[in-house]
Scaffold this motif. Structure first.
Motif, PDB file in Angstrom:
ATOM      1  N   MET A   1       0.829  -1.202   0.000  1.00 44.50           N
ATOM      2  CA  MET A   1       0.000   0.000   0.000  1.00 44.50           C
ATOM      3  C   MET A   1       0.868   1.258   0.000  1.00 44.50           C
ATOM      4  O   MET A   1       0.553   2.221  -0.681  1.00 44.50           O
ATOM      5  CB  MET A   1      -0.919  -0.048   1.228  1.00 44.50           C
ATOM      6  CG  MET A   1      -1.828   1.133   1.340  1.00 44.50           C
ATOM      7  SD  MET A   1      -3.013   1.068   0.008  1.00 44.50           S
ATOM      8  CE  MET A   1      -3.978   2.452   0.371  1.00 44.50           C
ATOM      9  N   ARG A   2       1.932   1.189   0.785  1.00 44.11           N
ATOM     10  CA  ARG A   2       2.816   2.350   0.885  1.00 44.11           C
ATOM     11  C   ARG A   2       3.479   2.647  -0.461  1.00 44.11           C
ATOM     12  O   ARG A   2       3.642   3.800  -0.837  1.00 44.11           O
ATOM     13  CB  ARG A   2       3.860   2.076   1.956  1.00 44.11           C
ATOM     14  CG  ARG A   2       4.554   3.308   2.430  1.00 44.11           C
ATOM     15  CD  ARG A   2       5.524   3.012   3.528  1.00 44.11           C
ATOM     16  NE  ARG A   2       4.837   3.089   4.807  1.00 44.11           N
ATOM     17  CZ  ARG A   2       5.422   2.972   5.969  1.00 44.11           C
ATOM     18  NH1 ARG A   2       6.713   2.713   6.021  1.00 44.11           N
ATOM     19  NH2 ARG A   2       4.745   3.071   7.078  1.00 44.11           N
ATOM     20  N   ILE A   3       3.855   1.610  -1.182  1.00 44.53           N
ATOM     21  CA  ILE A   3       4.507   1.787  -2.476  1.00 44.53           C
ATOM     22  C   ILE A   3       3.554   2.439  -3.478  1.00 44.53           C
ATOM     23  O   ILE A   3       3.968   3.250  -4.305  1.00 44.53           O
ATOM     24  CB  ILE A   3       5.084   0.457  -2.997  1.00 44.53           C
ATOM     25  CG1 ILE A   3       6.315   0.754  -3.839  1.00 44.53           C
ATOM     26  CG2 ILE A   3       4.186  -0.247  -3.960  1.00 44.53           C
ATOM     27  CD1 ILE A   3       7.502   0.072  -3.372  1.00 44.53           C
ATOM     28  N   LEU A   5       1.156   4.569  -2.769  1.00 44.38           N
ATOM     29  CA  LEU A   5       1.072   5.987  -2.415  1.00 44.38           C
ATOM     30  C   LEU A   5       2.308   6.749  -2.907  1.00 44.38           C
ATOM     31  O   LEU A   5       2.190   7.866  -3.426  1.00 44.38           O
ATOM     32  CB  LEU A   5       0.900   6.151  -0.910  1.00 44.38           C
ATOM     33  CG  LEU A   5      -0.452   5.741  -0.346  1.00 44.38           C
ATOM     34  CD1 LEU A   5      -0.435   5.847   1.171  1.00 44.38           C
ATOM     35  CD2 LEU A   5      -1.557   6.591  -0.929  1.00 44.38           C
ATOM     36  N   VAL A   6       3.456   6.151  -2.762  1.00 48.49           N
ATOM     37  CA  VAL A   6       4.688   6.794  -3.225  1.00 48.49           C
ATOM     38  C   VAL A   6       4.670   6.950  -4.740  1.00 48.49           C
ATOM     39  O   VAL A   6       4.986   8.024  -5.270  1.00 48.49           O
ATOM     40  CB  VAL A   6       5.928   5.984  -2.761  1.00 48.49           C
ATOM     41  CG1 VAL A   6       7.192   6.498  -3.442  1.00 48.49           C
ATOM     42  CG2 VAL A   6       6.068   6.040  -1.258  1.00 48.49           C
ATOM     43  N   THR A   8       2.076   7.065  -6.704  1.00 45.67           N
ATOM     44  CA  THR A   8       1.047   8.045  -7.036  1.00 45.67           C
ATOM     45  C   THR A   8       1.564   9.468  -6.823  1.00 45.67           C
ATOM     46  O   THR A   8       1.345  10.348  -7.655  1.00 45.67           O
ATOM     47  CB  THR A   8      -0.220   7.810  -6.198  1.00 45.67           C
ATOM     48  OG1 THR A   8      -0.679   6.480  -6.421  1.00 45.67           O
ATOM     49  CG2 THR A   8      -1.307   8.790  -6.556  1.00 45.67           C
TER      50      THR A   8
END
Length: 110
Positions: A1-3, A5-6, A8
């Motif tokens: 999920m964090r990847i 967001l990064v 995006t």
């Protein structure tokens, strides 16, 4: 999920660069040498038509943009001018380049 967001955030940042102040102002600068192959009379007619289309004098000169109050951020700051203002500024840059070619070749003199 964090990847996601990064990625995006990076994608949004890159798309903002296309409409940035720096990119849009750079698009207003034209090289006058490209007009040296156009016959003087044709170039003067083209310049006059472009000036009339945008309601400016054929003798107008592009003024350099004011120095940024946020140096280094011009590439990410969006250009807040309207499309009409950008088109007019681009036309002024093109007219300035045409005028430089006309002056360099001494069109209409001699």
């Amino acid at each position: 999920m964090r990847i996601i967001l990064v990625l995006t955030a990076v994608a949004l940042g890159c798309t903002a660069c296309q409409n940035s102040v720096a990119v849009q102002q750079e698009a207003e600068v034209f090289n006058s040498i490209q007009y040296d192959t156009i016959p003087c009379a044709d170039l003067q007619g083209r310049r006059n038509a472009l000036a009339a289309q945008h309601g400016v004098s054929p003798d107008i000169e592009r003024t350099p943009p004011k120095e940024s109050t946020t140096p280094g951020f011009g590439i990410v700051l969006p250009d807040g001018r309207s499309d009409a203002e950008r088109t007019r500024a681009r036309a002024i840059g093109e007219i300035t380049a045409m005028n430089r070619s006309i002056q360099r070749r001494a069109c209409g003199k001699g």
